[in-house]
Design an enzyme around this catalytic site. Structure first.
Site, PDB file in Angstrom:
ATOM      1  N   TYR A 138       0.878  -1.158   0.000  1.00  0.00           N
ATOM      2  CA  TYR A 138       0.000   0.000   0.000  1.00  0.00           C
ATOM      3  C   TYR A 138       0.920   1.212   0.000  1.00  0.00           C
ATOM      4  O   TYR A 138       1.794   1.329   0.859  1.00  0.00           O
ATOM      5  CB  TYR A 138      -0.866   0.036   1.259  1.00  0.00           C
ATOM      6  CG  TYR A 138      -2.120  -0.808   1.193  1.00  0.00           C
ATOM      7  CD1 TYR A 138      -2.997  -0.714   0.119  1.00  0.00           C
ATOM      8  CD2 TYR A 138      -2.459  -1.672   2.229  1.00  0.00           C
ATOM      9  CE1 TYR A 138      -4.157  -1.479   0.071  1.00  0.00           C
ATOM     10  CE2 TYR A 138      -3.619  -2.429   2.187  1.00  0.00           C
ATOM     11  CZ  TYR A 138      -4.459  -2.330   1.106  1.00  0.00           C
ATOM     12  OH  TYR A 138      -5.617  -3.067   1.059  1.00  0.00           O
ATOM     13  N   ASP A 166      -6.545  -0.655  -5.907  1.00  0.00           N
ATOM     14  CA  ASP A 166      -8.015  -0.543  -5.898  1.00  0.00           C
ATOM     15  C   ASP A 166      -8.552   0.048  -4.601  1.00  0.00           C
ATOM     16  O   ASP A 166      -9.732  -0.028  -4.307  1.00  0.00           O
ATOM     17  CB  ASP A 166      -8.663  -1.906  -6.172  1.00  0.00           C
ATOM     18  CG  ASP A 166      -8.230  -2.983  -5.176  1.00  0.00           C
ATOM     19  OD1 ASP A 166      -7.672  -2.635  -4.120  1.00  0.00           O
ATOM     20  OD2 ASP A 166      -8.443  -4.167  -5.473  1.00  0.00           O
ATOM     21  N   HIS A 256     -10.593  -6.882  -4.906  1.00  0.00           N
ATOM     22  CA  HIS A 256     -10.328  -6.859  -3.468  1.00  0.00           C
ATOM     23  C   HIS A 256     -11.349  -7.712  -2.705  1.00  0.00           C
ATOM     24  O   HIS A 256     -11.770  -7.373  -1.603  1.00  0.00           O
ATOM     25  CB  HIS A 256     -10.380  -5.409  -2.959  1.00  0.00           C
ATOM     26  CG  HIS A 256      -9.406  -5.087  -1.862  1.00  0.00           C
ATOM     27  ND1 HIS A 256      -8.316  -4.281  -2.038  1.00  0.00           N
ATOM     28  CD2 HIS A 256      -9.362  -5.460  -0.551  1.00  0.00           C
ATOM     29  CE1 HIS A 256      -7.655  -4.158  -0.890  1.00  0.00           C
ATOM     30  NE2 HIS A 256      -8.270  -4.876   0.028  1.00  0.00           N
TER      31      HIS A 256
HETATM   32  N1  FMN Z   1      -5.623  -6.957  -0.327  1.00  0.00           N
HETATM   33  C1  FMN Z   1      -4.520  -6.192  -0.278  1.00  0.00           C
HETATM   34  O1  FMN Z   1      -3.967  -5.887  -1.322  1.00  0.00           O
HETATM   35  N2  FMN Z   1      -4.000  -5.779   0.923  1.00  0.00           N
HETATM   36  C2  FMN Z   1      -4.566  -6.099   2.102  1.00  0.00           C
HETATM   37  O2  FMN Z   1      -4.067  -5.731   3.161  1.00  0.00           O
HETATM   38  C3  FMN Z   1      -5.755  -6.867   2.080  1.00  0.00           C
HETATM   39  N3  FMN Z   1      -6.381  -7.191   3.228  1.00  0.00           N
HETATM   40  C4  FMN Z   1      -7.498  -7.975   3.181  1.00  0.00           C
HETATM   41  C5  FMN Z   1      -8.127  -8.308   4.374  1.00  0.00           C
HETATM   42  C6  FMN Z   1      -9.240  -9.135   4.357  1.00  0.00           C
HETATM   43  C7  FMN Z   1      -9.893  -9.481   5.653  1.00  0.00           C
HETATM   44  C8  FMN Z   1      -9.730  -9.654   3.130  1.00  0.00           C
HETATM   45  C9  FMN Z   1     -10.910 -10.573   3.090  1.00  0.00           C
HETATM   46  C10 FMN Z   1      -9.116  -9.296   1.950  1.00  0.00           C
HETATM   47  C11 FMN Z   1      -7.997  -8.458   1.944  1.00  0.00           C
HETATM   48  N4  FMN Z   1      -7.361  -8.098   0.753  1.00  0.00           N
HETATM   49  C12 FMN Z   1      -6.242  -7.307   0.812  1.00  0.00           C
HETATM   50  C13 FMN Z   1      -7.824  -8.615  -0.549  1.00  0.00           C
HETATM   51  C14 FMN Z   1      -7.200  -9.971  -0.871  1.00  0.00           C
HETATM   52  O3  FMN Z   1      -5.828  -9.844  -1.159  1.00  0.00           O
HETATM   53  C15 FMN Z   1      -7.877 -10.615  -2.088  1.00  0.00           C
HETATM   54  O4  FMN Z   1      -7.874  -9.717  -3.160  1.00  0.00           O
HETATM   55  C16 FMN Z   1      -9.304 -11.079  -1.795  1.00  0.00           C
HETATM   56  O5  FMN Z   1      -9.444 -11.505  -0.464  1.00  0.00           O
HETATM   57  C17 FMN Z   1      -9.699 -12.209  -2.719  1.00  0.00           C
HETATM   58  O6  FMN Z   1     -11.004 -12.596  -2.495  1.00  0.00           O
HETATM   59  P1  FMN Z   1     -11.428 -13.871  -1.619  1.00  0.00           P
HETATM   60  O7  FMN Z   1     -11.336 -13.454  -0.200  1.00  0.00           O
HETATM   61  O8  FMN Z   1     -12.824 -14.121  -2.074  1.00  0.00           O
HETATM   62  O9  FMN Z   1     -10.501 -15.014  -1.959  1.00  0.00           O
END
Ligand code: FMN
Length: 369
Positions: A138, A166, A256
């Site tokens: 980030y 995003d 995301h």
């Molecule tokens: N994506 C990021 O790029 N940075 C993050 O810190 C980040 N934190 C997340 C925290 C949570 C609780 C969740 C559920 C997702 C987060 N994501 C983050 C997105 C994930 O990298 C990913 O794109 C997403 O979870 C994929 O979908 P799925 O949960 O259905 O597999």
């Protein structure tokens, strides 16, 4: 329950919904607004059907492939998720590193900027020399902080930087917003950001992310590091082409996990739309396409690979498995996915990842075609 009684990825989710604290469950499971994109990410996979081929010798099946020039045992990886200590208070992201490294196939672990353990701790927890870790970045409004972070990532031996694009502003996650963010397990991540208010974990953590981030910054980061740069959170073919043009190593088609703009399209359909354009412009060898969101089955992974993805990420499933059983849960989730993938490859009539192509899919029902 005994971990051996779990038969699929959904079992971890159900268990997590029963045992996690309200705060952890709200933060992990929430998505933006009406959560339409969150549901659609997964539902879109259900519209895609296979055309299996018969009488192929499938005695030996090989799930290994390459991502960003490195050999990996499976085509799926653990995507970056913040605050793993909310669900696994003692070990957090370290148990994901251990689960990945102790498994036979050693999937890649992408580590979040907002991890609840320090980067060094997570790198040191990784038990295997062969396992690969990536860094999710980030970008801070204070670019000096981001530059120092990149130097640290290089020093610690991570293999790529995934810049998340995003989240210029945080999505409206109402389940999460209803729970005040007070838990000390977020302390490490909170140090890294300036906490302005306490309206849910997401909002508390994200205030440092620079909404001014743009294409020129990505070009600058490319000059500042030798590591491959991948843009995470691309949502249309035009932006994939632009990413290819500026010469980044890859993109992640992702919304995301439905946590940002509700009514963003399912990444699997963006992929279906993107690959023919890349092939036509002869760019498909120039840039690697990753995808995440809603992937829960071996067949989901297979569909994404048939459409041309190089790697497939999962977020929540590893949060849940890590929260329920620590590193053993992570190992079990990997094993379940790998077993499903192998079995589905056999039933589809393929023995290696490079054989997968659109000819194994019925394209007539896929939106984006
Ligand atoms: N994506 C990021 O790029 N940075 C993050 O810190 C980040 N934190 C997340 C925290 C949570 C609780 C969740 C559920 C997702 C987060 N994501 C983050 C997105 C994930 O990298 C990913 O794109 C997403 O979870 C994929 O979908 P799925 O949960 O259905 O597999």
């Amino acid at each position: 329950p005994d971990i051996d009684s779990l038969v699929n990825i959904y079992d971890f989710e159900f268990l997590a919904s029963q045992i996690l604290t309200k705060q952890a469950w709200s933060y992990y499971s929430s998505a933006a607004d009406d959560e339409v994109t969150h549901r659609e990410n997964h539902a879109a996979y259900h519209r895609i059907f296979f055309k299996p081929r018969i009488l192929v010798n499938v005695k030996e099946v090989d799930t290994s492939t390459t991502m960003l020039g490195e050999k990996v045992g499976v085509p799926f990886y653990v995507s970056a998720t913040a605050l793993c200590k909310l669900g696994n208070p003692k070990e957090g992201e370290k148990d994901i590193a251990r689960g990945c490294g102790e498994s036979d196939v050693k999937p890649v672990q992408m580590i979040s900027t907002l991890a609840s353990c320090s980067l060094q701790e997570i790198v040191e927890a990784a038990p295997s020399k062969e396992q690969i870790q990536w860094f999710q970045l980030y970008v801070n409004s204070d670019r000096k902080i981001t530059e120092d972070l990149i130097k640290n990532v290089e020093k610690l031996g991570l293999k790529a930087i995934f810049v998340t694009v995003d989240a210029p502003s945080l999505g409206n996650r109402e389940k999460d917003a209803k729970v005040k963010f007070t838990n000390s397990n977020g302390a490490k991540a909170m140090e890294k950001s300036k906490v302005k208010e306490s309206k849910g974990a997401s909002r508390a953590l994200s205030s440092f992310i620079d909404p001014a981030l743009n294409w020129d910054d990505i070009i600058e980061f490319k000059k500042k590091t030798k590591l491959p740069i991948v843009i995470k959170g691309v949502q249309c073919v035009e932006d994939v082409l632009k990413a290819a043009e500026i010469g980044v190593a890859g993109v992640v088609l992702s919304n995301h996990g439905g946590r940002q703009l509700d009514f963003s399209r399912a990444p699997i359909e963006v992929l279906a739309e993107t690959m023919p354009v890349l092939r036509e412009k002869k760019l498909d060898d120039k840039i690697e396409i990753f995808i995440d969101g809603g992937v829960r089955r071996g067949t989901d992974i297979l569909k994404a690979l048939c459409l041309g993805a190089k790697g497939v990420g999962l977020g929540r499933p590893f949060l849940y498995s890590n929260s329920c059983y620590g590193k053993e849960g992570v190992k079990k989730a990997i094993e379940l996915l790998k077993d499903e993938l192998e079995m589905s490859m056999r039933l589809l009539g393929v023995t290696s990842i490079d054989q997968l192509s659109e000819k194994y899919l019925d394209l007539s029902t896929i939106h984006g075609r």
